[in-house]
Design a protein around this motif. Sequence first.
Motif, mmCIF file in Angstrom:
data_model
loop_
_atom_site.group_PDB
_atom_site.id
_atom_site.type_symbol
_atom_site.label_atom_id
_atom_site.label_comp_id
_atom_site.label_asym_id
_atom_site.label_seq_id
_atom_site.Cartn_x
_atom_site.Cartn_y
_atom_site.Cartn_z
ATOM 1 N N LYS A 1 1.909 0.355 10.538
ATOM 2 C CA LYS A 1 2.706 -0.504 9.674
ATOM 3 C C LYS A 1 1.874 -1.734 9.309
ATOM 4 N N SER A 2 1.802 -2.007 8.028
ATOM 5 C CA SER A 2 1.125 -3.199 7.532
ATOM 6 C C SER A 2 2.187 -4.263 7.306
ATOM 7 N N VAL A 3 1.993 -5.444 7.887
ATOM 8 C CA VAL A 3 2.995 -6.508 7.812
ATOM 9 C C VAL A 3 2.387 -7.721 7.119
ATOM 10 N N CYS A 4 3.082 -8.201 6.095
ATOM 11 C CA CYS A 4 2.662 -9.423 5.405
ATOM 12 C C CYS A 4 3.906 -10.254 5.103
ATOM 13 N N PRO B 1 0.771 -1.234 0.000
ATOM 14 C CA PRO B 1 0.000 0.000 0.000
ATOM 15 C C PRO B 1 0.808 1.293 0.000
ATOM 16 N N GLY B 2 2.088 1.286 0.217
ATOM 17 C CA GLY B 2 2.869 2.517 0.312
ATOM 18 C C GLY B 2 4.153 2.434 -0.472
ATOM 19 N N ASP B 3 5.067 3.376 -0.213
ATOM 20 C CA ASP B 3 6.329 3.361 -0.953
ATOM 21 C C ASP B 3 7.566 3.165 -0.069
ATOM 22 N N ARG C 1 11.415 -17.769 20.901
ATOM 23 C CA ARG C 1 10.411 -17.332 21.882
ATOM 24 C C ARG C 1 9.420 -16.364 21.254
ATOM 25 N N ARG C 2 8.177 -16.421 21.758
ATOM 26 C CA ARG C 2 7.131 -15.505 21.299
ATOM 27 C C ARG C 2 7.428 -14.102 21.816
ATOM 28 N N LEU C 3 7.198 -13.125 20.959
ATOM 29 C CA LEU C 3 7.374 -11.719 21.318
ATOM 30 C C LEU C 3 6.002 -11.108 21.586
ATOM 31 N N PRO C 4 5.942 -10.068 22.409
ATOM 32 C CA PRO C 4 4.650 -9.422 22.668
ATOM 33 C C PRO C 4 4.172 -8.687 21.407
ATOM 34 N N PRO C 5 2.877 -8.429 21.324
ATOM 35 C CA PRO C 5 2.361 -7.675 20.177
ATOM 36 C C PRO C 5 3.037 -6.309 20.087
ATOM 37 N N GLU C 6 3.268 -5.873 18.873
ATOM 38 C CA GLU C 6 3.898 -4.577 18.645
ATOM 39 C C GLU C 6 2.822 -3.528 18.377
ATOM 40 N N ARG C 7 2.896 -2.436 19.066
ATOM 41 C CA ARG C 7 1.923 -1.366 18.878
ATOM 42 C C ARG C 7 2.094 -0.749 17.487
ATOM 43 N N GLY C 8 0.983 -0.477 16.838
ATOM 44 C CA GLY C 8 1.025 0.181 15.539
ATOM 45 C C GLY C 8 1.243 -0.745 14.366
ATOM 46 N N PHE D 1 5.134 1.051 5.703
ATOM 47 C CA PHE D 1 4.718 2.209 6.474
ATOM 48 C C PHE D 1 3.587 2.889 5.703
ATOM 49 N N THR D 2 2.387 2.862 6.265
ATOM 50 C CA THR D 2 1.218 3.408 5.576
ATOM 51 C C THR D 2 1.066 4.900 5.875
ATOM 52 N N ASP D 3 0.114 5.521 5.212
ATOM 53 C CA ASP D 3 -0.159 6.936 5.480
ATOM 54 C C ASP D 3 -1.189 7.116 6.596
ATOM 55 N N ARG D 4 -1.591 6.003 7.227
ATOM 56 C CA ARG D 4 -2.524 6.062 8.352
ATOM 57 C C ARG D 4 -1.747 6.173 9.660
ATOM 58 N N THR D 5 -2.331 6.852 10.633
ATOM 59 C CA THR D 5 -1.690 7.034 11.930
ATOM 60 C C THR D 5 -2.130 5.936 12.889
ATOM 61 N N SER D 6 -1.151 5.304 13.520
ATOM 62 C CA SER D 6 -1.427 4.285 14.527
ATOM 63 C C SER D 6 -1.735 4.948 15.867
ATOM 64 N N HIS D 7 -0.840 5.834 16.271
ATOM 65 C CA HIS D 7 -1.001 6.538 17.539
ATOM 66 C C HIS D 7 -0.090 7.771 17.517
ATOM 67 N N THR D 8 -0.262 8.617 18.504
ATOM 68 C CA THR D 8 0.523 9.842 18.609
ATOM 69 C C THR D 8 1.369 9.777 19.868
ATOM 70 N N LEU D 9 2.628 10.119 19.737
ATOM 71 C CA LEU D 9 3.541 10.124 20.878
ATOM 72 C C LEU D 9 3.251 11.327 21.769
ATOM 73 N N PRO D 10 3.702 11.285 23.026
ATOM 74 C CA PRO D 10 3.453 12.405 23.935
ATOM 75 C C PRO D 10 3.952 13.749 23.401
ATOM 76 N N ASP D 11 5.007 13.716 22.565
ATOM 77 C CA ASP D 11 5.527 14.980 22.018
ATOM 78 C C ASP D 11 4.750 15.453 20.792
ATOM 79 N N GLY D 12 3.681 14.709 20.430
ATOM 80 C CA GLY D 12 2.825 15.121 19.315
ATOM 81 C C GLY D 12 3.148 14.491 17.981
ATOM 82 N N ARG D 13 4.249 13.744 17.901
ATOM 83 C CA ARG D 13 4.599 13.101 16.627
ATOM 84 C C ARG D 13 3.672 11.925 16.355
#
Length: 147
Positions: free
Chosen positions: A88-91, A18-20, A120-127, A71-83
């Motif tokens: 991220k779409s993973v396939c 979906p992105g570049d 070992r299994r890793l925890p889910p990744e945010r975003g 890396f898509t053009d959609r926002t997952s979340h915003t950091l405390p500093d506003g960024r």
Amino acid sequence: MDSHKVRALLDPLLDGAPGDLHTLTLLTTSSAYTCLRRHLGVLSVEHPEVVDALGAALLDGVPGTAVLRTFTDRTSHTLPDGRAVPLKSVCGWRLEAGGLHPLDARGVAAVARTDALTGRRLPPERGVGYADAWPVDLARFHAPTRR
């Protein structure tokens, strides 16, 4: 690998993305990754040796997995500093018999959330959103090179 082979390998892989901006991770007997950007028809590869290793694995029939993070053009979340942090779409694909065989979202999540060194299994990744991969036609890649 010459530039025609690289394009014959990466173009059909990236055509469904979906992105570049992407990160390609190759998991065979070891793991390696590279950043890929395809913008306005221009392809840039941060670490060409990773693409060479993927090509060699496909030509030699080496089993493994390829995971593409886009890396898509959609926002997952915003950091405390506003960024804004992009979603991220993973396939992913299974490398087998010289082909890239699409994994469904559940299959790629299992691969992406497993530590390659320890198993070992890793925890889910945010975003991160896991997606079904698409068929990748490698006929041009496997075609004999004309001289």
